[in-house]
Design a protein around this motif. Sequence first.
Motif, PDB file in Angstrom:
ATOM      1  N   ASP A 186       0.841  -1.196   0.000  1.00  0.00           N
ATOM      2  CA  ASP A 186       0.000   0.000   0.000  1.00  0.00           C
ATOM      3  C   ASP A 186       0.877   1.248   0.000  1.00  0.00           C
ATOM      4  OD1 ASP A 186       0.910   0.466   2.588  1.00  0.00           O
ATOM      5  OD2 ASP A 186      -0.904  -0.292   3.548  1.00  0.00           O
ATOM      6  N   SER A 202      -5.527  -2.965  -8.001  1.00  0.00           N
ATOM      7  CA  SER A 202      -6.848  -2.379  -8.220  1.00  0.00           C
ATOM      8  C   SER A 202      -6.947  -0.951  -7.719  1.00  0.00           C
ATOM      9  CB  SER A 202      -7.930  -3.227  -7.526  1.00  0.00           C
ATOM     10  OG  SER A 202      -7.652  -3.352  -6.136  1.00  0.00           O
ATOM     11  N   LEU A 203      -6.059  -0.538  -6.823  1.00  0.00           N
ATOM     12  CA  LEU A 203      -6.080   0.822  -6.283  1.00  0.00           C
ATOM     13  C   LEU A 203      -4.913   1.626  -6.849  1.00  0.00           C
ATOM     14  CD1 LEU A 203      -6.874   0.115  -2.516  1.00  0.00           C
ATOM     15  CD2 LEU A 203      -8.465   0.727  -4.348  1.00  0.00           C
ATOM     16  N   GLN A 204      -5.181   2.859  -7.232  1.00  0.00           N
ATOM     17  CA  GLN A 204      -4.155   3.684  -7.829  1.00  0.00           C
ATOM     18  C   GLN A 204      -3.015   3.985  -6.869  1.00  0.00           C
ATOM     19  OE1 GLN A 204      -5.681   7.286  -9.493  1.00  0.00           O
ATOM     20  NE2 GLN A 204      -3.864   7.709 -10.707  1.00  0.00           N
ATOM     21  N   ASP A 206      -1.805   1.944  -4.608  1.00  0.00           N
ATOM     22  CA  ASP A 206      -0.985   0.762  -4.338  1.00  0.00           C
ATOM     23  C   ASP A 206       0.245   0.751  -5.238  1.00  0.00           C
ATOM     24  OD1 ASP A 206      -2.692  -0.061  -2.398  1.00  0.00           O
ATOM     25  OD2 ASP A 206      -3.667  -1.621  -3.586  1.00  0.00           O
TER      26      ASP A 206
END
Length: 521
Positions: A186, A202-204, A206
Amino acid sequence: MRSIRRGIAQDHYPHGPKRAAAYVRMSTEPQTFSPENQLALIRRYAEERGFEIVRVYEDAGRSGLTLEGRDAMRRLLADVECGRADYEAILVYDVSRWGRFQDADEGAHHEHTCRKAGITVHYCAEQFDNDGSIGSTLLKAVKRVMAGEYSRELSVKVFAGQCRLVEKGYRQGGMAGYGLRRLLIDEHGATKAELRHGERKSLQTDRVILVPGPDAEVATVRRIYALFVSGEPERAIAERLNREGISTDLGRPWTRGTVHQILTNPKYVGDNVYNRVSNKLKQRRVTNAPALWVVAKGAFRPVVDAEAFERARTIVEDRSRRYDDAELLDLLARLLRATGALSSLVIDEREDMPSSSVYRRRFGSLLRAYRLVGYAPDRDYRYIEANRHLRALHPEVLTAVRTGLERAGGTVACDPVTDLLDVNGEFTASVVIARYRSTAAGSARWRIRLDSGLAPDVTVAVRMDAGNAAPLDYYVLPRIDMTESHLRLAESNGLSLDGYRFDDLGFFFSLAARASFTEAA
């Protein structure tokens, strides 16, 4: 004037509404350009101008830089060029939806193809009518340049951001490689999960870093280095690993190239290297000079120590040092005395001399190099060697195609006699390899034979590069559109054939994907 013309209600059309096709495209831009919004405006335009939309071509999630991957645009142009278009106009949201081509003339060429077939292109959201007037022609040219410039500016910004992340030690794209794994963390550096093959974050916020893989793979990588620095060449190492039943991270046999890649990639010593090769803006892939590389030293935990990596690098660099012409010819003459005959494969099999491509570049062709060392083959042995190589390559290509279809979710059965693939019990496919040939004038040619006896629904033709060593591109040819049993291809073949050309087989593999009833609905 245009807004006034659009505001005039058309109560009737003396000759009935004109038939039109709508083309919509969206990559990853704002919701403004969603296919639904584009179609809504296009339909209003059609209603005001007396058009009846009879067909919609949609490229969702596709870049406009080239035609590559834009299957709907390819079909549209193929329909126009082959006379299958049953409409007299094409309605597009604006010039940028037609394409953000880096050469503004490319967009103009595709529009000219349509106009030559008697089909006009209308840009519905632009503040000009595409009527051929001087004003509209100038505005359209400016819009095409602006559309391409937008992509160029965005590319510069994205590249700068990627370089900053690389310098901070984060991995930018690509598979981890044998002996390594991708670890998702993260924004604070806390571990989240290990990414399996094909998985993405999936998360920008990360990030991804590389970590050593399973102990067995790490031990194999270190063993490869130890064997190489002790004098064992890459091909011998590959053969040793294959005999022992050790596969690559993709479950494939080892080759000289896969071993060489491990010995030369700085990621195994912990360095994060980016921009070694690039194909910005969908242009031709180029290998960059080391001065252009973006390097973060010691970004990852190393798999091999720096001393082993440097010793391997020194061996590779010494072996591939630049020879002058006299040294190259001396090596070739020694090889001729040792083997009695020369060919590209005979040269490439030698670990202690440059590849055949070096001789081609330095002397213009292999035949000229042969003449300079006094060798005059009775016939072109390269033809024989190339055919032998391609026959050996076919099972590997067939397996790769079958694996790609199965990974996409399909069920594939292969006939052991004919190698015909039955996909999902819905269509059959044949895989053929087209050998590179050169005409007397030096032009490239390929011949493809479509098997009329097996009559596959789709023929996947693998077009080989100039050395017949690796695939250049692919043609996915549906039987329903092929009227000849033999095709003769040049480098460019017009949309009637090049509309079926792809740089990879991603589109073909997607044909095997299955959808649930919920997704289909």
